[in-house]
Design an enzyme around this catalytic site. Structure first.
Site, short mmCIF file in Angstrom:
data_model
loop_
_atom_site.label_atom_id
_atom_site.label_comp_id
_atom_site.label_asym_id
_atom_site.label_seq_id
_atom_site.Cartn_x
_atom_site.Cartn_y
_atom_site.Cartn_z
N SER A 34 -8.30 -16.62 41.09
CA SER A 34 -9.03 -17.34 42.13
C SER A 34 -10.24 -16.53 42.59
CB SER A 34 -8.11 -17.63 43.32
OG SER A 34 -7.56 -16.44 43.85
N PHE A 71 -1.41 -6.32 45.58
CA PHE A 71 -2.79 -6.53 46.03
C PHE A 71 -3.10 -7.99 46.30
CE2 PHE A 71 -3.07 -2.73 43.28
CZ PHE A 71 -3.67 -1.84 44.15
N ALA A 72 -2.44 -8.91 45.59
CA ALA A 72 -2.82 -10.32 45.63
C ALA A 72 -2.84 -10.86 47.06
CB ALA A 72 -1.85 -11.14 44.78
N ARG A 74 -5.69 -13.23 50.05
CA ARG A 74 -7.01 -13.63 50.52
C ARG A 74 -7.51 -12.53 51.44
NH1 ARG A 74 -8.69 -19.23 50.73
NH2 ARG A 74 -7.32 -20.56 49.49
N TYR A 139 -6.91 -12.62 58.93
CA TYR A 139 -6.74 -11.69 57.81
C TYR A 139 -5.96 -10.45 58.26
CZ TYR A 139 -7.89 -7.99 54.49
OH TYR A 139 -7.81 -6.94 53.62
N PHE A 202 -29.47 -7.97 55.45
CA PHE A 202 -29.47 -8.11 56.90
C PHE A 202 -28.70 -6.96 57.55
CE2 PHE A 202 -30.09 -12.40 55.31
CZ PHE A 202 -31.11 -12.88 56.13
N PHE A 204 -26.83 -6.45 61.01
CA PHE A 204 -26.36 -7.26 62.13
C PHE A 204 -26.28 -6.42 63.41
CE2 PHE A 204 -24.87 -9.38 58.31
CZ PHE A 204 -25.34 -10.67 58.54
N ARG A 217 -19.70 2.82 59.62
CA ARG A 217 -18.46 2.57 58.90
C ARG A 217 -18.08 3.76 58.03
NH1 ARG A 217 -18.45 -0.59 62.25
NH2 ARG A 217 -18.23 -2.89 62.16
N GLY A 279 -16.99 -9.85 67.05
CA GLY A 279 -15.82 -9.12 66.55
C GLY A 279 -16.13 -7.85 65.80
#
Length: 329
Positions: A34, A71-72, A74, A139, A202, A204, A217, A279
């Site tokens: 997917s 790992f699988a 979304r 998530y 971009f 943000f 990060r 967020g």
């Protein structure tokens, strides 16, 4: 060990599978493609195409499996806010199906791909494993729920397990790198400007409480991350569920990343300031001291230039095989 790797055609899963093979393990991959790439599947791995929910019972019933790396899932934060139902099903239900299949067939060793998103918006950095978990999106919430499930399975059924909470994974390993149809990570997005697949990138917000005003990060090289999975698998203990943060411990701002991409590629890379995203924390930096002490894990590729150079070598070699190029065509 004979191992099952779910999601082994994805960015992180495919590199981990390759490193596990290099360490002498026998790897079977389940992936429904997917989001994964067939080209990323290591040649020496056995591949089973299908959804974990549909095939894992049959695969594990073959016998002989000694461990699973899961790992699988979304993994798009924005999408998880818009489609929480799909995330709760595809992440949590799939994980529970896997856990029950493992228990039914006597497979007792698990490494789970968790995330720094379980922490939400931390008040202080660096982030340690004992800090509050307050995910701000579906998530992160689904991954945290799976962590809780693993803890209870370890206590009740003797499962030997480790959850690895990744920070910002980047870089490439040989011919395996980030090549998603929907890209959300900063470094590949910026590099797509250098390849001509995007006009600009971009930033943000440029008014964050950071030294240069852009968000900071913690970037961890994909190879360092993969090696942590090997160490975790080889040291899991029955009845224990360990949780480790994985990051470099260093923070780089968006401006620093863009500038490094300019230096490495020799491309001007136009960057436009956009409004902050809801967020987004100002700074996310990991403390990986626990992983260093208990796993014996030490990241070796912590320099931002090395991470960007490896990512650029992969991205520039893709050419028209990239998802971005295919979409543009």
């Amino acid at each position: 060990m004979k191992l099952l790797v779910t999601g082994g055609a994805g960015y992180v899963g495919s590199v981990a599978a390759a490193v596990l093979l290099e360490h002498g393990h026998d790897v079977t991959i389940i992936d429904n493609f997917s989001t994964g790439n067939r080209e990323a599947v290591p040649a020496d791995a056995r591949l089973i195409e299908g959804d974990v929910n549909d095939v894992v019972e049959e695969v594990l019933s073959e016998g002989g499996f000694e461990g699973v790396v899961h790992f699988a899932a979304r993994s798009l934060v924005g999408e998880s806010v818009e489609k929480p139902n799909e995330y709760w099903h595809d992440n949590v239900v799939t994980a529970l199906t896997l856990l029950d299949a493992m228990r039914a067939h006597g497979v007792n060793n698990l490494v789970f791909s968790s995330t720094a998103a379980t922490y939400g918006e931390p008040d202080v950095v660096p982030i340690t494993e004992d800090m509050p978990t307050q995910p701000t999106n579906a998530y992160g919430a689904t991954k945290l729920s799976i962590d809780y499930a693993i803890t209870s399975y370890a206590a009740a059924f003797g499962l030997a397990a480790t959850s690895l909470r990744y920070f910002n994974v980047a870089g490439a390993y040989g011919n395996i790198g980030e090549n998603r149809e929907v890209e959300t990570h900063l470094i590949p997005l910026v590099l797509q400007v250098a390849t001509g697949h995007r006009e600009k990138t971009f930033m943000f917000g440029d008014d964050w409480p950071t030294p240069d005003g852009t968000a900071v990060r913690d970037y961890i090289h994909i190879l360092d991350l993969a090696k942590a999975h090997v160490l975790a698998l080889e040291s899991n203990e029955a009845g224990k569920h360990r949780i480790f943060n994985l990051g470099s411990g260093d923070g780089y701002s968006v401006k620093q990343v863009v500038e490094m991409c300019r230096e490495v590629t020799g491309h001007p890379i136009p960057a436009e300031v956009a409004p902050r995203r809801a967020g987004d924390p100002a700074t996310l930096i990991a403390s990986s001291e626990k992983a260093k002490q208990e796993l014996g894990w030490t990241p070796e590729h912590t320099d931002l230039r090395t991470i960007v150079e490896d990512a650029w070598a992969f991205t520039s070699a893709l050419g028209d095989r990239s998802h971005a190029a295919k979409k543009k065509a």
